[in-house]
Scaffold this motif. Structure first.
Motif, PDB file in Angstrom:
ATOM      1  N   HIS A  37      34.069  31.611   2.268  1.00 27.19           N
ATOM      2  CA  HIS A  37      35.307  30.565   2.645  1.00 27.19           C
ATOM      3  C   HIS A  37      35.701  29.693   1.618  1.00 27.19           C
ATOM      4  O   HIS A  37      34.862  28.927   1.043  1.00 27.19           O
ATOM      5  N   TYR A  38      36.965  30.154   1.192  1.00 18.24           N
ATOM      6  CA  TYR A  38      37.300  28.782   0.066  1.00 18.24           C
ATOM      7  C   TYR A  38      38.891  29.096   0.209  1.00 18.24           C
ATOM      8  O   TYR A  38      39.669  29.999   0.832  1.00 18.24           O
ATOM      9  N   PHE A  39      39.760  27.980  -0.256  1.00 20.33           N
ATOM     10  CA  PHE A  39      41.175  28.023  -0.489  1.00 20.33           C
ATOM     11  C   PHE A  39      41.677  29.655  -1.337  1.00 20.33           C
ATOM     12  O   PHE A  39      41.024  29.903  -1.998  1.00 20.33           O
ATOM     13  N   ASP A  40      42.765  29.573  -1.203  1.00 18.17           N
ATOM     14  CA  ASP A  40      43.671  30.596  -1.588  1.00 18.17           C
ATOM     15  C   ASP A  40      43.852  30.468  -3.002  1.00 18.17           C
ATOM     16  O   ASP A  40      45.062  30.370  -3.369  1.00 18.17           O
ATOM     17  N   ARG A  63      40.208  33.369   2.899  1.00 18.51           N
ATOM     18  CA  ARG A  63      41.035  32.588   1.997  1.00 18.51           C
ATOM     19  C   ARG A  63      41.732  31.614   2.882  1.00 18.51           C
ATOM     20  O   ARG A  63      42.521  32.146   3.770  1.00 18.51           O
ATOM     21  N   ILE A  64      41.429  30.378   2.932  1.00 16.61           N
ATOM     22  CA  ILE A  64      42.189  29.297   3.517  1.00 16.61           C
ATOM     23  C   ILE A  64      43.392  28.943   2.974  1.00 16.61           C
ATOM     24  O   ILE A  64      43.346  28.601   1.747  1.00 16.61           O
ATOM     25  N   GLY A  65      44.577  28.931   3.803  1.00 14.41           N
ATOM     26  CA  GLY A  65      45.779  28.778   3.107  1.00 14.41           C
ATOM     27  C   GLY A  65      46.091  27.405   3.070  1.00 14.41           C
ATOM     28  O   GLY A  65      45.582  26.537   3.753  1.00 14.41           O
ATOM     29  N   PHE A  66      47.025  26.909   2.134  1.00 17.74           N
ATOM     30  CA  PHE A  66      47.619  25.466   2.228  1.00 17.74           C
ATOM     31  C   PHE A  66      49.053  25.545   1.204  1.00 17.74           C
ATOM     32  O   PHE A  66      49.410  26.347   0.818  1.00 17.74           O
ATOM     33  N   SER A  67      49.807  24.721   1.634  1.00 15.26           N
ATOM     34  CA  SER A  67      51.026  24.533   1.055  1.00 15.26           C
ATOM     35  C   SER A  67      51.253  22.912   0.545  1.00 15.26           C
ATOM     36  O   SER A  67      50.618  21.979   1.149  1.00 15.26           O
ATOM     37  N   GLY A  69      54.118  20.014   0.683  1.00 18.63           N
ATOM     38  CA  GLY A  69      55.502  19.380   1.063  1.00 18.63           C
ATOM     39  C   GLY A  69      56.455  19.521   0.019  1.00 18.63           C
ATOM     40  O   GLY A  69      57.723  19.746  -0.060  1.00 18.63           O
ATOM     41  N   VAL A  70      55.988  18.917  -1.016  1.00 19.84           N
ATOM     42  CA  VAL A  70      56.786  18.581  -2.488  1.00 19.84           C
ATOM     43  C   VAL A  70      55.750  19.447  -3.456  1.00 19.84           C
ATOM     44  O   VAL A  70      54.883  18.771  -3.891  1.00 19.84           O
ATOM     45  N   PRO A  71      56.376  20.217  -4.263  1.00 19.05           N
ATOM     46  CA  PRO A  71      55.612  21.211  -5.089  1.00 19.05           C
ATOM     47  C   PRO A  71      55.310  20.184  -6.230  1.00 19.05           C
ATOM     48  O   PRO A  71      55.616  19.476  -6.631  1.00 19.05           O
ATOM     49  N   GLY A  72      53.805  20.356  -6.421  1.00 15.87           N
ATOM     50  CA  GLY A  72      52.884  19.534  -7.198  1.00 15.87           C
ATOM     51  C   GLY A  72      52.549  18.190  -6.985  1.00 15.87           C
ATOM     52  O   GLY A  72      51.613  17.369  -7.411  1.00 15.87           O
ATOM     53  N   ASP A  73      52.866  17.743  -5.841  1.00 16.32           N
ATOM     54  CA  ASP A  73      52.360  16.382  -5.151  1.00 16.32           C
ATOM     55  C   ASP A  73      51.346  16.488  -4.293  1.00 16.32           C
ATOM     56  O   ASP A  73      51.730  16.916  -3.218  1.00 16.32           O
ATOM     57  N   PHE A  74      50.353  16.246  -4.615  1.00 16.15           N
ATOM     58  CA  PHE A  74      49.055  16.451  -3.910  1.00 16.15           C
ATOM     59  C   PHE A  74      49.034  15.745  -2.745  1.00 16.15           C
ATOM     60  O   PHE A  74      48.264  15.881  -1.759  1.00 16.15           O
ATOM     61  N   SER A  75      49.703  14.474  -2.601  1.00 19.94           N
ATOM     62  CA  SER A  75      49.714  13.526  -1.321  1.00 19.94           C
ATOM     63  C   SER A  75      50.489  14.374  -0.342  1.00 19.94           C
ATOM     64  O   SER A  75      50.403  13.599   0.881  1.00 19.94           O
ATOM     65  N   THR A  76      51.332  15.404  -0.402  1.00 22.19           N
ATOM     66  CA  THR A  76      51.924  15.981   0.505  1.00 22.19           C
ATOM     67  C   THR A  76      51.424  17.509   0.909  1.00 22.19           C
ATOM     68  O   THR A  76      51.928  18.311   1.586  1.00 22.19           O
ATOM     69  N   ILE A  77      50.245  17.657   0.421  1.00 22.42           N
ATOM     70  CA  ILE A  77      49.482  18.736   0.778  1.00 22.42           C
ATOM     71  C   ILE A  77      49.287  18.980   2.208  1.00 22.42           C
ATOM     72  O   ILE A  77      49.005  18.186   2.674  1.00 22.42           O
ATOM     73  N   GLN A  78      49.463  20.500   2.770  1.00 17.34           N
ATOM     74  CA  GLN A  78      49.236  20.506   4.469  1.00 17.34           C
ATOM     75  C   GLN A  78      48.223  21.665   4.121  1.00 17.34           C
ATOM     76  O   GLN A  78      48.395  22.878   3.371  1.00 17.34           O
ATOM     77  N   ARG A  79      47.313  21.655   5.025  1.00 16.78           N
ATOM     78  CA  ARG A  79      46.212  22.712   4.922  1.00 16.78           C
ATOM     79  C   ARG A  79      45.667  22.628   6.415  1.00 16.78           C
ATOM     80  O   ARG A  79      44.552  22.327   6.772  1.00 16.78           O
ATOM     81  N   PRO A  80      46.559  23.128   7.551  1.00 16.13           N
ATOM     82  CA  PRO A  80      46.296  22.977   8.899  1.00 16.13           C
ATOM     83  C   PRO A  80      44.729  23.978   9.318  1.00 16.13           C
ATOM     84  O   PRO A  80      44.066  23.355  10.021  1.00 16.13           O
ATOM     85  N   GLU A  81      44.657  25.059   8.565  1.00 19.39           N
ATOM     86  CA  GLU A  81      43.444  25.816   8.861  1.00 19.39           C
ATOM     87  C   GLU A  81      42.144  24.982   8.506  1.00 19.39           C
ATOM     88  O   GLU A  81      41.212  25.093   9.284  1.00 19.39           O
ATOM     89  N   PHE A  82      42.321  24.514   7.323  1.00 18.57           N
ATOM     90  CA  PHE A  82      41.136  23.662   6.720  1.00 18.57           C
ATOM     91  C   PHE A  82      40.715  22.364   7.680  1.00 18.57           C
ATOM     92  O   PHE A  82      39.865  22.330   7.957  1.00 18.57           O
ATOM     93  N   VAL A  98      34.640  22.735   1.061  1.00 20.88           N
ATOM     94  CA  VAL A  98      34.563  24.436   0.598  1.00 20.88           C
ATOM     95  C   VAL A  98      34.337  24.461  -0.814  1.00 20.88           C
ATOM     96  O   VAL A  98      34.615  23.679  -1.368  1.00 20.88           O
ATOM     97  N   PRO A  99      33.573  25.621  -1.104  1.00 19.46           N
ATOM     98  CA  PRO A  99      33.354  26.723  -0.525  1.00 19.46           C
ATOM     99  C   PRO A  99      32.182  26.756   0.169  1.00 19.46           C
ATOM    100  O   PRO A  99      31.343  25.779  -0.026  1.00 19.46           O
TER     101      PRO A  99
END
Length: 118
Positions: A37-40, A63-67, A69-82, A98-99
């Protein structure tokens, strides 16, 4: 003839036995099942992936997905499965990170511990 090598861990003896029949499927050793188990992304999960591939060992690569909100801005990361895995306590073995690797249902956390295990 089929030759079997038996190890006795109590007294450190090894015995070679010749027999006319192969072990039955019920007594034959089976390969463990692996699920990583790890991020994609590559990151800390990439070395265990390479180790599995180099050893030609089958494993499930979850592979745990994430996206972003604003590209490159880690404060806007969304990772609902995690986040749901963490809330359900699935990441407790790896201190909420993880992993982690499942071997026949048993979990091993932390990347270096996984690497040493493999």
């Amino acid at each position: 003839s089929v030759f079997l090598l038996l190890n006795n861990t109590e007294n450190n003896n090894t015995t070679l036995i010749a027999t006319d029949r192969a072990p039955s499927p019920a007594t034959a050793p089976t390969m463990p099942s692996y699920k990583l188990h790890y991020f994609d992304i590559r990151g800390l999960g990439e070395l265990p992936r390479w180790l599995f591939k180099l050893a030609k060992v089958d494993f499930e690569d979850h592979r745990i997905g994430f996206s972003f909100g604003v590209p490159g801005d880690f404060s806007t990361i969304q990772r609902p499965e995690f986040d749901s895995m963490k809330a359900a306590g699935e990441l407790d073995v790896s201190l909420g990170k993880v992993p982690f690797l499942e071997v026949d249902g048993k979990k091993i956390g932390q990347s270096k511990a996984i690497e040493r295990f493999l």
